[in-house]
Design a protein around this motif. Structure first.
Motif, PDB file in Angstrom:
ATOM      1  N   ARG A  36      35.549  32.010  43.611  1.00 21.51           N
ATOM      2  CA  ARG A  36      36.323  31.077  42.789  1.00 21.51           C
ATOM      3  C   ARG A  36      37.198  30.172  43.659  1.00 21.51           C
ATOM      4  NH1 ARG A  36      37.079  32.116  37.232  1.00 21.51           N
ATOM      5  NH2 ARG A  36      35.741  33.798  36.495  1.00 21.51           N
ATOM      6  N   SER A  97      29.268  30.226  39.571  1.00 26.68           N
ATOM      7  CA  SER A  97      27.988  30.915  39.790  1.00 26.68           C
ATOM      8  C   SER A  97      27.003  30.051  40.572  1.00 26.68           C
ATOM      9  CB  SER A  97      27.346  31.319  38.458  1.00 26.68           C
ATOM     10  OG  SER A  97      28.063  32.397  37.917  1.00 26.68           O
ATOM     11  N   ARG A 106      27.263  33.061  50.563  1.00 24.89           N
ATOM     12  CA  ARG A 106      27.365  34.510  50.406  1.00 24.89           C
ATOM     13  C   ARG A 106      27.552  35.189  51.768  1.00 24.89           C
ATOM     14  NH1 ARG A 106      26.863  35.736  45.363  1.00 24.89           N
ATOM     15  NH2 ARG A 106      27.176  37.912  45.869  1.00 24.89           N
ATOM     16  N   ARG A 127      29.619  41.775  42.162  1.00 19.64           N
ATOM     17  CA  ARG A 127      28.269  41.828  41.593  1.00 19.64           C
ATOM     18  C   ARG A 127      27.298  42.569  42.517  1.00 19.64           C
ATOM     19  NH1 ARG A 127      31.322  39.353  38.864  1.00 19.64           N
ATOM     20  NH2 ARG A 127      30.927  37.825  37.227  1.00 19.64           N
ATOM     21  N   ASP A 128      27.612  42.548  43.814  1.00 26.25           N
ATOM     22  CA  ASP A 128      26.670  43.054  44.823  1.00 26.25           C
ATOM     23  C   ASP A 128      27.344  44.008  45.805  1.00 26.25           C
ATOM     24  OD1 ASP A 128      28.385  41.198  45.915  1.00 26.25           O
ATOM     25  OD2 ASP A 128      26.894  40.337  47.265  1.00 26.25           O
ATOM     26  N   ARG A 177      26.345  32.261  33.099  1.00 22.98           N
ATOM     27  CA  ARG A 177      26.650  32.979  34.352  1.00 22.98           C
ATOM     28  C   ARG A 177      25.818  34.253  34.494  1.00 22.98           C
ATOM     29  NH1 ARG A 177      32.045  34.317  36.100  1.00 22.98           N
ATOM     30  NH2 ARG A 177      32.881  34.428  34.010  1.00 22.98           N
ATOM     31  N   ASP A 181      23.685  34.696  37.748  1.00 24.39           N
ATOM     32  CA  ASP A 181      24.061  35.828  38.610  1.00 24.39           C
ATOM     33  C   ASP A 181      22.939  36.867  38.730  1.00 24.39           C
ATOM     34  OD1 ASP A 181      26.510  34.595  38.822  1.00 24.39           O
ATOM     35  OD2 ASP A 181      27.572  35.984  37.505  1.00 24.39           O
ATOM     36  N   ARG A 184      19.419  34.991  40.540  1.00 25.78           N
ATOM     37  CA  ARG A 184      19.424  34.273  41.824  1.00 25.78           C
ATOM     38  C   ARG A 184      18.622  35.054  42.880  1.00 25.78           C
ATOM     39  NH1 ARG A 184      25.653  35.655  42.342  1.00 25.78           N
ATOM     40  NH2 ARG A 184      25.453  37.736  43.218  1.00 25.78           N
TER      41      ARG A 184
HETATM   42  O1   DC Z   1      34.086  38.386  38.643  1.00 24.05           O
HETATM   43  P1   DC Z   1      34.256  36.887  38.397  1.00 24.05           P
HETATM   44  O2   DC Z   1      33.891  36.441  37.021  1.00 24.05           O
HETATM   45  O3   DC Z   1      35.604  36.384  38.802  1.00 24.05           O
HETATM   46  O4   DC Z   1      33.197  36.213  39.414  1.00 24.05           O
HETATM   47  C1   DC Z   1      33.004  34.828  39.468  1.00 24.05           C
HETATM   48  C2   DC Z   1      31.591  34.521  39.914  1.00 24.05           C
HETATM   49  O5   DC Z   1      31.436  34.856  41.290  1.00 24.05           O
HETATM   50  C3   DC Z   1      30.491  35.244  39.170  1.00 24.05           C
HETATM   51  O6   DC Z   1      29.971  34.480  38.111  1.00 24.05           O
HETATM   52  C4   DC Z   1      29.441  35.498  40.214  1.00 24.05           C
HETATM   53  C5   DC Z   1      30.151  35.392  41.521  1.00 24.05           C
HETATM   54  N1   DC Z   1      30.284  36.648  42.246  1.00 24.05           N
HETATM   55  C6   DC Z   1      29.238  37.031  43.050  1.00 24.05           C
HETATM   56  O7   DC Z   1      28.211  36.356  43.072  1.00 24.05           O
HETATM   57  N2   DC Z   1      29.355  38.139  43.821  1.00 24.05           N
HETATM   58  C7   DC Z   1      30.461  38.885  43.797  1.00 24.05           C
HETATM   59  N3   DC Z   1      30.552  39.973  44.588  1.00 24.05           N
HETATM   60  C8   DC Z   1      31.532  38.540  42.952  1.00 24.05           C
HETATM   61  C9   DC Z   1      31.406  37.410  42.161  1.00 24.05           C
END
Ligand code: DC
Length: 222
Positions: A36, A97, A106, A127-128, A177, A181, A184
């Protein structure tokens, strides 16, 4: 000791991760906040979302820091400037996203997250985290909830900070999203094989925290 908490937006990850970190006196790292923060900069500089090279360059030359304050509020610093509020703006949420799907972006963020993880006892949400960032994390959790419930939770959060949005706005954003997410190419949102799944749909925050802590205590942590 690393604890990974992954899952889609609105599943309760950040609330739970923050509380678990507090109970264990661990550091809390909100990895979404990093993506973000970069999005704030991309938008502020007027870059187009398809300007891959420009975005990668920004990612590689920006300084993003997460600071846990004594008041238990995590501050997000972008090139030394506090962007904790800005990162929650709807424009940022809309584009984050698309930025997080870029491989080179990343790589920068994952490196940063691994550096922070070296600090010792850490709870990370994202997410990962359990699949890519810390595949050897001591405990991994995958939180999820029904779509409607996730939308309602996000809606409440946004209304609390005075953002004028409707259920339909939030639903469209979450759907978009979720799709980006989880489809991808690099590090898609996915439950790690060894993660513990928790469906938080009809659970209170306290009940989820208790369940997570019990799983951690079952291990060798405490
Ligand atoms: O958790 P959040 O909604 O604040 O995350 C924002 C975006 O960041 C989410 O849509 C995907 C990305 N994200 C990611 O790809 N990998 C992460 N470890 C954390 C977030």
């Amino acid at each position: 000791m690393i604890i990974a908490i992954d899952g889609p937006a609105g599943a309760g990850k950040s609330t739970i991760a923050k509380m678990v970190a507090k109970c264990l006196d661990f550091l809390y790292i909100d990895t979404g906040a990093m993506y973000r923060a970069l999005t704030v900069k991309v938008l502020a500089q007027g870059l187009k979302i398809n300007d891959r090279h420009g975005i990668i360059d920004l990612a590689q030359t920006s300084t993003i820091n997460l600071v846990n304050t004594p008041e238990e509020i995590m501050r997000v610093l972008l090139d030394g400037r506090d962007v904790s509020i800005e990162i929650r703006q709807p424009q940022v949420t809309k584009y984050v996203s698309d930025i997080a799907r870029i491989k080179e972006v990343r790589e920068v963020m994952v490196e940063l997250q691994r550096q922070l993880g070296k600090k010792g006892n850490v709870v990370l949400d994202g997410r990962d985290i359990g699949t890519v960032v810390f595949p050897d994390a001591k405990k991994k959790f995958y939180l999820d909830a029904d779509f409607k419930e996730r939308v309602n939770r996000r809606l409440k959060e946004l209304q609390l900070i005075g953002t004028p949005v409707t259920f339909e706005d939030v639903a469209a954003d979450l759907k978009n999203r979720d799709t980006i997410d989880s489809t991808r190419e690099v590090a898609p949102l996915k439950k790690a094989d060894d993660a513990i799944s928790i469906d938080t749909t009809s659970m209170s925050i306290e009940a989820v925290v208790e369940k997570v802590l019990l799983h951690i205590q079952d291990g060798t942590l405490l």
